[in-house]
Write a protein that holds these residues in place. Sequence first.
Motif, short mmCIF file in Angstrom:
data_model
loop_
_atom_site.label_atom_id
_atom_site.label_comp_id
_atom_site.label_asym_id
_atom_site.label_seq_id
_atom_site.Cartn_x
_atom_site.Cartn_y
_atom_site.Cartn_z
N GLY B 27 1.07 -1.16 -0.07
CA GLY B 27 -0.10 0.08 -0.02
C GLY B 27 1.12 1.40 0.05
N ILE B 28 2.01 1.24 0.88
CA ILE B 28 3.00 2.31 0.80
C ILE B 28 3.54 2.36 -0.56
N GLY B 29 3.91 1.32 -1.16
CA GLY B 29 4.44 1.29 -2.53
C GLY B 29 3.51 1.82 -3.60
N PHE B 30 2.20 1.52 -3.45
CA PHE B 30 1.12 2.05 -4.39
C PHE B 30 1.26 3.83 -4.29
N PHE B 62 19.02 1.89 -9.84
CA PHE B 62 18.02 2.33 -8.54
C PHE B 62 16.81 2.77 -9.06
N GLY B 63 16.78 3.34 -10.24
CA GLY B 63 15.55 3.90 -10.90
C GLY B 63 14.73 2.48 -11.27
N PHE B 68 10.29 -1.27 -10.46
CA PHE B 68 9.74 -2.55 -10.39
C PHE B 68 9.22 -2.83 -8.93
N GLY B 69 9.57 -2.19 -8.11
CA GLY B 69 9.17 -2.23 -6.71
C GLY B 69 7.62 -1.45 -6.60
N TYR B 115 4.23 -8.98 -16.45
CA TYR B 115 3.61 -8.66 -17.84
C TYR B 115 3.69 -7.06 -18.01
N ILE B 116 3.37 -6.34 -16.94
CA ILE B 116 3.38 -4.81 -17.15
C ILE B 116 4.65 -4.34 -17.31
N TRP B 117 5.86 -5.11 -16.60
CA TRP B 117 7.21 -4.70 -16.66
C TRP B 117 8.00 -4.97 -18.25
#
Lengths: 107, 120
Positions: B27-30, B62-63, B68-69, B115-117
């Motif tokens: 959720g934090i990643g979102f 890092f980007g 990806f994270g 798939y998204i990546w």
Amino acid sequence: MKNPVQHWLHQRISAFLMLFLIPFCYYVFFYPSVEQQALNLKSLGNIFLLFLFFVTAIYHMMIGLNIMIDDYVHRKLFNCFAKIFVYMKSAAALLYAAYLIFLLVRG
Amino acid sequence: MRPLSPHLQIYKPELTSILSILHRITGIGFMFGIYVVLWWLHIHVMKAEDFSFFKKIFSSFFGQFFLFGVVFSVSYHFCNGIRYLFWALGFGFNLKPVYCSGYMVILFSIILSVYIWINV
């Protein structure tokens, strides 16, 4: 939000809306090429749904973070400051999104 | 500060507890994902900098790691969120469906992230 049932309901309603808005945003704005993205951003319907995504996602994020603060931050002062920070951050993000959408619509 | 009774040191992590805390973490990643989308919209509208700067930031190690994270966070939070919506309707509360749906969430979130990546 003091009423936990109200929080539960708002969280589920915003999640249900995002069930459709996230795939829509992905296929209309991120999957195509940069040129096609710019073209898709010219449609009023797409812009409206993008704005709806920002409102729903930021609201979902805001109430989720508030619950996390209540669960992990027990000191009243820190709890209060953390919630103020979340409200301000959410308001700033929403206002900026609204401003960008307004500029987009104005052309 | 008052002492707490031991909890994390005592209880064996189960799939249910791991997926639950991962839902909060993603959720934090979102949240970072929302800011990335806001930045993307800013570039399109303001045209203050072209996409080369955006691409330069996200093509570094890092980007890419960060991006990806964010992609995995969105995928996992989305898939597990669907599971929680079924629970909100009262379906899938027995032990077997909980574990089965949990493994399906992990599988689908990995597939969706890949798939998204690949496609973005």
